[in-house]
Design an enzyme around this catalytic site. Sequence first.
Site, PDB file in Angstrom:
ATOM      1  CB  ALA A  28      -0.928  -0.012   1.205  1.00 46.94           C
ATOM      2  CB  SER A  29       3.957   2.368   1.460  1.00 51.31           C
ATOM      3  OG  SER A  29       4.762   1.211   1.328  1.00 51.31           O
TER       4      SER A  29
ATOM      5  CG  LEU B  67      -0.524  -0.811  -8.705  1.00 51.10           C
ATOM      6  CD1 LEU B  67      -0.502  -0.502 -10.196  1.00 51.10           C
ATOM      7  CD2 LEU B  67      -0.684  -2.298  -8.482  1.00 51.10           C
TER       8      LEU B  67
ATOM      9  CG  HIS C  72      -3.425  -2.074 -17.158  1.00 49.86           C
ATOM     10  ND1 HIS C  72      -2.141  -2.514 -17.331  1.00 49.86           N
ATOM     11  CD2 HIS C  72      -3.500  -0.910 -17.842  1.00 49.86           C
ATOM     12  CE1 HIS C  72      -1.477  -1.656 -18.082  1.00 49.86           C
ATOM     13  NE2 HIS C  72      -2.282  -0.667 -18.410  1.00 49.86           N
TER      14      HIS C  72
ATOM     15  CE  LYS D 201      -4.769   0.409 -21.556  1.00 48.51           C
ATOM     16  NZ  LYS D 201      -4.496   1.713 -20.989  1.00 48.51           N
TER      17      LYS D 201
ATOM     18  CD  GLU E 114       4.400   2.417 -22.826  1.00 51.38           C
ATOM     19  OE1 GLU E 114       3.956   3.005 -21.851  1.00 51.38           O
ATOM     20  OE2 GLU E 114       5.093   1.394 -22.759  1.00 51.38           O
TER      21      GLU E 114
ATOM     22  CG  HIS F 130      -0.332  -5.149 -21.656  1.00 52.36           C
ATOM     23  ND1 HIS F 130      -1.042  -5.637 -20.592  1.00 52.36           N
ATOM     24  CD2 HIS F 130       0.624  -4.337 -21.114  1.00 52.36           C
ATOM     25  CE1 HIS F 130      -0.549  -5.133 -19.467  1.00 52.36           C
ATOM     26  NE2 HIS F 130       0.458  -4.353 -19.754  1.00 52.36           N
TER      27      HIS F 130
HETATM   28  C1  BG6 Z   1       2.440  -1.834 -18.046  1.00 54.67           C
HETATM   29  C2  BG6 Z   1       3.898  -1.930 -18.377  1.00 54.67           C
HETATM   30  O1  BG6 Z   1       1.888  -3.101 -17.858  1.00 54.67           O
HETATM   31  O2  BG6 Z   1       1.758  -1.187 -19.106  1.00 54.67           O
HETATM   32  C3  BG6 Z   1       4.476  -0.559 -18.643  1.00 54.67           C
HETATM   33  O3  BG6 Z   1       4.578  -2.536 -17.303  1.00 54.67           O
HETATM   34  C4  BG6 Z   1       3.677   0.169 -19.699  1.00 54.67           C
HETATM   35  O4  BG6 Z   1       5.832  -0.640 -19.025  1.00 54.67           O
HETATM   36  C5  BG6 Z   1       2.206   0.142 -19.344  1.00 54.67           C
HETATM   37  O5  BG6 Z   1       4.143   1.502 -19.741  1.00 54.67           O
HETATM   38  C6  BG6 Z   1       1.375   0.707 -20.463  1.00 54.67           C
HETATM   39  O6  BG6 Z   1       0.058   0.828 -20.015  1.00 54.67           O
HETATM   40  P1  BG6 Z   1      -0.870   2.015 -20.525  1.00 54.67           P
HETATM   41  O7  BG6 Z   1      -2.172   1.749 -19.856  1.00 54.67           O
HETATM   42  O8  BG6 Z   1      -0.214   3.301 -20.104  1.00 54.67           O
HETATM   43  O9  BG6 Z   1      -0.918   1.868 -22.008  1.00 54.67           O
END
Ligand code: BG6
Length: 515
Positions: free
Chosen positions: A35-36, A39, A205, A209, A243, A267
Amino acid sequence: MEGTAGRITDAPAYQTIGSCEVEIPAPCCIVIFGASGDLAKKKLMPALYRLFKNKLIPEEFFVLGAARTEMDDGRFRESMQGAVQKELPGEFDHSLWPEFSERLYYASLDYTVPESFVGSLKKRLPPLEKKYLTRGNRIFYLAVPPEVFEPVIFNLDRAGMSREGNGYTRIVIEKPFGWDLDSAKKLNSVLGRCFDEEQIFRIDHYLAKETVQSILMFRFANSIFEPLWNRRYIDHVQITVAESLGIEQRAGYYERAGIVRDMFQNHMLQLLALTAMEPPVAFEADRVRDEKVKVLQSIRPFPLERLGEYVAIGQYGSGLIDGRTVAGYREEAGVAGASATPTFAAMRMMIDNWRWNGVPFYLRSGKRLSSRRTEISIHFKQTPHLMFAKDIPGPIDPNVLVLRVQPDEGIGLIFQTKKPGSRICLNPASMDFSYEADIQLDAYEWVLLECMTGDHMLFLRQDGVEMTWSLLTPVIEKLESATGPRQFPNYAAGAAGPREAALLIERDGRRWRPL
Ligand code: BG6
């Protein structure tokens, strides 16, 4: 947004958000391990705060933060206030904060010491559960470095907290889910000894989205695209996650991980699976996950002796991003001066099934590229006959359907039109749909909500995770043994990636979409 939120009844309550009804989950507590850490500050706490503010979670909830750092509830609340204000500057409501923050508690604990779990958690939870009427529903969220996944899982079990009690018990695991096939299997087996698969929520994650969730709706709720969605009409598919950011403060993790573990194993392959899977018999978590696993099983193993024809990697040197000079990867704090860790990869994948035979899927992802863009583009075949050949030399650009995941979320279809005024002159046009302000919940809000309602749709199943590792582990090993420091850097920050990536697709007579 209108409130329709009934609070503690057994029938699910709903809240209207935008034009949709969202189910409000039952009361629960969330124990955040780590928690600290970053993320919790950057994603989890802001997501919980927004859910609370928008009345998407019940008032009967509380958070118990747990981490090694010594701190009391007061300091934890202060630090979370700072974090939420920083992440949601325009949305922070001072008058609401006390109501939210009185639900935040903190326990310092040593992840490796079983007694610590009894003293800090087992004894601490029941009075709080009684106070907040959370009905014994518990979510353990592992926002900790992967080295401590196992001790936390084992110690929860040893303390008798892994099995369901009066309410549900769920465990949420952040990536990286293993470093290779063996470690992923080991982690799955540790989890499986302490929790049932139904209790386990493995996060990617990207699946949460909004625009990624909509891929299946787009494909299977429209009748005009699906008949074209195959080898007869599609020439190839490109999946890009570009990115412009570098590795930020994550050198310790990134030096070990590299781009293939960080982005492809999870991803990128999930985006591919959603694009290529067959329609599931029902829109239910396991039916959808069955189909995703089938596609992953159909990806042709990479020929390791000719890997260069299928995979290109790169690492950024210094360069210009938005007119500002940025450091190369090796100059980033915490990175070895001769690091051979790749920060870019492009891959050509073939799916050996009836639908996709002969259709290449080109995937690319990298750090410090010229722009931030995640998209899936479906490139259709050329028209079979060119009746304008006399007047228009050369091929006509084929149709492209672009699913824009971020930013500028939307869907575009590129097609040819006649340029007004001229006799024969083609003009590419785009029919465009943009989500604009419609996106209301961010990925972590979805992750938390879905875990609280117990829906596994946005989470990975054990077989899916192991499948992706079994595909990529040999590639990673081969790349690691064959890559030397002299190969890098091979692209400048702010570029579109290394030359090798362009060659990978150009050899097939195709081009990447510009970034
Ligand atoms: C994370 C990676 O899972 O996804 C990061 O560890 C990456 O390196 C990030 O920057 C990208 O996620 P988003 O939601 O910003 O596209």
